[in-house]
Design an enzyme around this catalytic site. Structure first.
Site, PDB file in Angstrom:
ATOM      1  N   GLY A   1     -15.115  10.780 -24.169  1.00 40.57           N
ATOM      2  CA  GLY A   1     -16.318  11.600 -24.217  1.00 40.57           C
ATOM      3  C   GLY A   1     -17.504  11.028 -23.465  1.00 40.57           C
ATOM      4  O   GLY A   1     -18.650  11.324 -23.809  1.00 40.57           O
TER       5      GLY A   1
ATOM      6  N   HIS B   1     -13.297  18.315 -12.755  1.00 39.68           N
ATOM      7  CA  HIS B   1     -12.034  17.697 -12.367  1.00 39.68           C
ATOM      8  C   HIS B   1     -12.351  16.462 -11.517  1.00 39.68           C
ATOM      9  O   HIS B   1     -13.200  16.539 -10.623  1.00 39.68           O
ATOM     10  CB  HIS B   1     -11.183  18.694 -11.572  1.00 39.68           C
ATOM     11  CG  HIS B   1      -9.811  18.180 -11.324  1.00 39.68           C
ATOM     12  ND1 HIS B   1      -8.831  18.163 -12.295  1.00 39.68           N
ATOM     13  CD2 HIS B   1      -9.259  17.607 -10.223  1.00 39.68           C
ATOM     14  CE1 HIS B   1      -7.733  17.625 -11.803  1.00 39.68           C
ATOM     15  NE2 HIS B   1      -7.961  17.280 -10.549  1.00 39.68           N
TER      16      HIS B   1
HETATM   17  C1  GAR Z   1     -13.074  12.758 -16.746  1.00 40.91           C
HETATM   18  O1  GAR Z   1     -12.877  11.907 -15.649  1.00 40.91           O
HETATM   19  C2  GAR Z   1     -12.734  14.185 -16.366  1.00 40.91           C
HETATM   20  O2  GAR Z   1     -13.060  14.505 -15.046  1.00 40.91           O
HETATM   21  C3  GAR Z   1     -11.236  14.195 -16.557  1.00 40.91           C
HETATM   22  O3  GAR Z   1     -11.051  13.489 -17.760  1.00 40.91           O
HETATM   23  C4  GAR Z   1     -12.048  12.456 -17.844  1.00 40.91           C
HETATM   24  C5  GAR Z   1     -12.660  12.498 -19.238  1.00 40.91           C
HETATM   25  O4  GAR Z   1     -13.480  11.383 -19.422  1.00 40.91           O
HETATM   26  N1  GAR Z   1     -10.719  15.530 -16.630  1.00 40.91           N
HETATM   27  C6  GAR Z   1      -9.539  15.871 -16.097  1.00 40.91           C
HETATM   28  O5  GAR Z   1      -8.795  15.081 -15.564  1.00 40.91           O
HETATM   29  C7  GAR Z   1      -9.212  17.366 -16.219  1.00 40.91           C
HETATM   30  N2  GAR Z   1      -8.065  17.697 -15.441  1.00 40.91           N
HETATM   31  P1  GAR Z   1     -14.546  11.315 -20.614  1.00 40.91           P
HETATM   32  O6  GAR Z   1     -13.807  11.661 -21.917  1.00 40.91           O
HETATM   33  O7  GAR Z   1     -15.011   9.897 -20.603  1.00 40.91           O
HETATM   34  O8  GAR Z   1     -15.632  12.291 -20.313  1.00 40.91           O
END
Ligand code: GAR
Length: 190
Positions: free
Chosen positions: A12, A103
Site C-alpha cells: 500500500g 501499472h
Molecule cells: C505498484 O508498483 C503498482 O504499480 C503495481 O503493484 C505495486 C503495488 O505497490 N501494480 C501492478 O503491477 C498492477 N498490474 P504498493 O502496494 O506499494 O502500492
C-alpha cells in the site's frame, strides 16, 4: 466534498502516498480502502489513518452486496493501487469512466494477466529495454487495456536488478498517481 475508494492487495505504498497528498485538501477524502488480502499492509495503513476498510473474499463474494457497500461512499473515483483481482464486469458497468489503475510499465508492453509487481520489472530487464515507467489508465473489462490517462518514463540502467528498477518506477508512481487523481477529480467536479 469528493470521495475516493482505494483498492489494494499489498503493502500500500501508493495508497499511503495518495492519503498523504489529499490530507491537506478539505474537498477530497479517502472514504474506504478495499483489499482482497486480509494480511495486506494497506490494512495497517487504513487502521492507522482511521479509514473504513472492506476485505473481499473470493469464496464468499457477492457482487450485489459489494456494489451496495461501495455505493455507501458515493465515490467520485475508484482507484486501483496494486489490486490483484480482476475487476468484475458489474463494477466496470456501475462506474463507467470512474475506475483507474496504475501499472508499473509502459503499456501496452508488459501488461496483461500475470504481469504485476516484480514480474513486470523482470520482464522489462529480460527484454533489455532502455526505458520503463508507469501507465495510469482507465479500467475496462480486460487486463491493462483501458485508455491511457498518463505515462511517465524513466531510464533502465544496464546493471539494474528488478528491485532497483521497481524502486525507480515506484518513485514515479508516488509522485504522479496522487496528482493525476487530483486532476481527474477536478475534471469530474467541473
Ligand atoms: C505498484 O508498483 C503498482 O504499480 C503495481 O503493484 C505495486 C503495488 O505497490 N501494480 C501492478 O503491477 C498492477 N498490474 P504498493 O502496494 O506499494 O502500492
Amino acid at each position: 466534498m469528493q470521495s475516493v475508494i482505494i483498492f489494494a492487495s499489498g503493502g500500500g505504498s501508493n495508497a499511503a502516498a495518495i492519503i498523504q497528498y489529499f490530507r491537506g485538501q478539505s474537498n477530497v477524502r479517502v472514504a474506504m480502502i478495499v483489499s482482497n488480502n486480509p494480511n495486506a499492509g494497506v490494512l495497517d495503513i487504513a487502521k492507522r489513518e482511521e479509514i473504513p476498510f472492506l476485505i473481499v473474499d473470493r469464496k464468499a463474494f457477492s457482487e450485489s452486496l459489494f456494489l451496495e457497500q461501495l455505493a455507501t461512499a458515493e465515490p467520485a473515483l475508484l482507484i486501483l493501487a496494486g489490486f490483484l483481482w480482476k475487476i468484475p464486469e458489474s463494477l466496470v458497468k456501475a462506474y463507467p469512466g470512474k475506475i483507474i489503475n496504475i501499472h508499473p510499465a509502459l503499456l501496452p508492453g508488459y501488461g496483461g494477466k500475470g504481469m504485476y509487481g516484480i514480474h513486470v520489472h523482470k520482464a522489462v530487464l529480460e527484454a533489455r529495454e532502455r526505458e520503463s515507467g508507469i501507465t495510469i489508465h482507465y479500467v475496462n473489462e480486460r487486463y491493462d487495456d483501458g485508455a491511457t490517462v498518463l505515462q511517465a518514463h524513466c531510464p533502465v540502467m544496464s546493471d539494474d536488478t528488478p528491485q532497483v528498477l521497481a524502486a525507480r518506477v515506484l518513485k514515479l508512481e508516488h509522485y504522479f498517481y496522487p496528482r493525476t487523481i487530483g486532476f481527474l477529480l477536478e475534471q469530474i467536479a467541473g
